[in-house]
Design an enzyme around this catalytic site. Structure first.
Site, PDB file in Angstrom:
ATOM      1  CE  LYS A   1      -3.850   1.973   2.630  1.00  0.00           C
ATOM      2  NZ  LYS A   1      -4.632   1.780   3.756  1.00  0.00           N
TER       3      LYS A   1
ATOM      4  CB  SER B   1      -7.926   3.822   2.841  1.00  0.00           C
ATOM      5  OG  SER B   1      -7.426   2.978   3.922  1.00  0.00           O
TER       6      SER B   1
ATOM      7  CB  SER C   1      -8.316   0.759   5.513  1.00  0.00           C
ATOM      8  OG  SER C   1      -9.141   1.700   5.409  1.00  0.00           O
TER       9      SER C   1
HETATM   10  N1  GLN Z   1     -13.221   4.095   6.505  1.00  0.00           N
HETATM   11  C1  GLN Z   1     -12.719   4.377   7.449  1.00  0.00           C
HETATM   12  C2  GLN Z   1     -12.219   6.017   7.578  1.00  0.00           C
HETATM   13  O1  GLN Z   1     -12.435   6.696   6.553  1.00  0.00           O
HETATM   14  C3  GLN Z   1     -11.496   3.811   7.778  1.00  0.00           C
HETATM   15  C4  GLN Z   1     -10.045   3.943   6.952  1.00  0.00           C
HETATM   16  C5  GLN Z   1      -8.835   3.279   7.427  1.00  0.00           C
HETATM   17  O2  GLN Z   1      -9.123   2.204   8.174  1.00  0.00           O
HETATM   18  N2  GLN Z   1      -7.869   3.770   6.925  1.00  0.00           N
HETATM   19  O3  GLN Z   1     -11.574   6.449   8.132  1.00  0.00           O
END
Ligand code: GLN
EC number: 6.3.5.7
Length: 483
Positions: A76, A151, A175
């Site tokens: 990532k 994400s 994410s």
């Molecule tokens: N969807 C969550 C957010 O927008 C989690 C994102 C993540 O785990 N990086 O904060």
């Protein structure tokens, strides 16, 4: 070749059926051909990959072994990679080349993994759809009109499309697990502190945790083995020995106590997903598990608490991207204030700006007690709920997401609608617990995930349950058409 899992690749390399160099070339060609449809990579690292593959082949020729030796992966794009762009999905870091490797990157490289590239992601890991990336949205290989989740959407789409067998992700509020669910993968968020955060660009430091995305629990065990462990450079890393995760896969599930929280089945959950969750419970019962209804009474407060704490930490973490210390710098600034304002205004996209504003507001004098402190108290209550539940059960099971993958753009005008999709995943981050999502069926041709949560440091138990489930089901083997 591209259909092989990490475990199969390790066997093939050990048996000299093919070399890492051949495999790497094969996958790089596949990425060049298929990724334009998906946009799952921000940067490809062909030269590095071929160099690492040759080095891995040489190490094997010298008698070295190891499940990751010569195995192709991707990172990532928030794991720092020395001399290679680490963009975090943001214009702010479009030209940032880290001067060092993140601990996760260094550990996997030392184990002989081959890095094919850096994967697309929501900007600064903020999002659930991979639509906030400066590099454009990622498409879901199961239906190119739908989002892959976020994400870590690039890692998920690439692995689901068989562009490579596994990739790293990070999970602050879901994410890893949520994109795994939406693309038919197995994804694991480890216990907070299990995987080093050093060199992992911070979103919300008290919640962030790196982990593996792969097609099977067996492969998650292999990748996690290479990622986990104490790191002096990360003050929240935990100095506990790392168990042999692959060795934990084959335990019997006889007598395993599964807790199913009644709060998971409220309004908002697609009833077809509820049915698939219950079908997974039945499958585990056949393997000897016993099921019990439990309660997590404070779960309803998790989303509001998370969307105060995560932005609060983000507003502080992202202050370093000011056009001076790090990041994009505007043209011809009038003075220092103009430089800060325009560099940040141009460098950050709308979702990141929204979160910085929410976080700065929640932390400001006069509001701190009402929002941030209150959210921290809720966090404690959520942890207490889990501690009470784990006195009665070994594992908690439920849906990973309330709905399957939505259409690209469907939630763009309403950020809160997207935040609500995180309802099942964020509690594990607030409590610091490990969680895993595994494939459990399809709704309208789109994958559905089941989430398993376990007590601290019981990653092995999660992998064990998921592996036994995967030995007895075939959801995880389904391949998206065209890939
Ligand atoms: N969807 C969550 C957010 O927008 C989690 C994102 C993540 O785990 N990086 O904060």
């Amino acid at each position: 070749m591209h259909q092989m899992t990490l475990a199969e690749i390790a066997r093939g390399l050990a048996d000299k059926k093919f070399s890492s160099e051949e495999l790497t070339k094969n996958l790089l060609a596949r990425i060049a051909k298929l990724d334009p449809q998906l946009n799952s990579f921000i940067t490809l690292t062909e030269d590095l990959a071929l160099q690492q593959a040759k080095a891995a082949d040489a190490r094997r020729a010298n008698g070295e072994t190891g499940a990751l030796l010569g195995a192709p992966i991707a990172h990532k794009d928030l794991f720092c990679t020395q001399g290679i762009r680490t963009s975090c999905g943001s214009k702010m870091l479009d030209n940032f080349k880290a001067p060092y490797d993140a601990t996760v990157v260094a550990k996997l490289a030392a184990a002989g993994a081959v890095t094919l590239g850096k994967t697309n992601m929501d900007e600064f890991a903020m999002g659930s759809a991979n639509e906030s990336s400066y590099y454009g949205p990622v498409k879901n290989p199961w239906n190119l009109e739908h989002v892959p989740g976020g994400s870590s959407g690039g890692s998920a789409a690439a692995v689901a499309a068989r562009l490579l067998p596994a990739a790293t992700g990070t999970d602050t509020g879901g994410s890893i697990r949520q994109p795994a669910a939406l693309t038919n993968l197995t994804g694991l968020k480890p216990t907070y502190g299990r995987v080093s955060r050093w060199g992992m660009i911070a979103y919300a430091s008290s919640l962030d945790q790196g982990g593996p995305l792969a097609r099977t629990a067996e492969d998650c065990a292999i990748l996690l083995q290479g990622m986990a462990g104490f790191d002096q450079q990360d003050s929240t890393s935990i100095d506990e020995p790392v168990p042999d995760y692959s060795a934990s896969l084959n335990g019997s599930l006889q007598g395993l106590r599964i807790g199913v929280p009644k709060e998971y089945f409220g309004a908002g959950l697609d009833p077809r997903i509820a049915d698939l969750v219950m079908a997974s419970v039945e499958a585990l019962k056949k393997l000897g598990a016993v099921v019990k209804e439990i309660s997590l009474p404070n779960m309803q407060h998790a989303i509001p608490a998370y969307y105060v704490i995560a932005p609060a930490e983000a507003s502080s973490n992202l202050s370093r991207f000011d056009g001076v210390r790090f990041g994009h710098r505007c043209e011809n600034p009038k003075d220092l204030i103009d430089l800060y304002k325009r560099s940040r205004g141009e460098g950050f996209g709308p979702e990141v700006q929204r979160r910085i504003m929410v976080g700065a507001y929640a932390l400001s004098a006069g509001y701190y007690d009402a929002y941030y402190l209150k959210a921290q108290k809720i966090r404690r209550l959520i942890k207490n709920d889990f501690m009470a539940a784990f006195n009665e059960v070994d594992i908690i099971l439920g849906p990973t997401t309330p709905n399957p993958a939505w259409k690209l753009g469907a939630k763009n005008s309403d950020p809160v609608a997207a935040y609500l999709e995180d309802v099942y995943t964020i509690t594990a981050n607030l409590a610091g617990l490990p969680g895993l999502s595994m494939p459990a069926g399809f709704v309208d041709g789109l994958p559905v995930g089941v989430q398993l949560l376990a007590p601290y440091f019981q990653e092995g138990r999660l992998l064990n349950v998921a592996h036994q489930y995967q030995l007895n089901t075939d959801w995880h083997t389904r391949t998206p058409t065209g890939f």
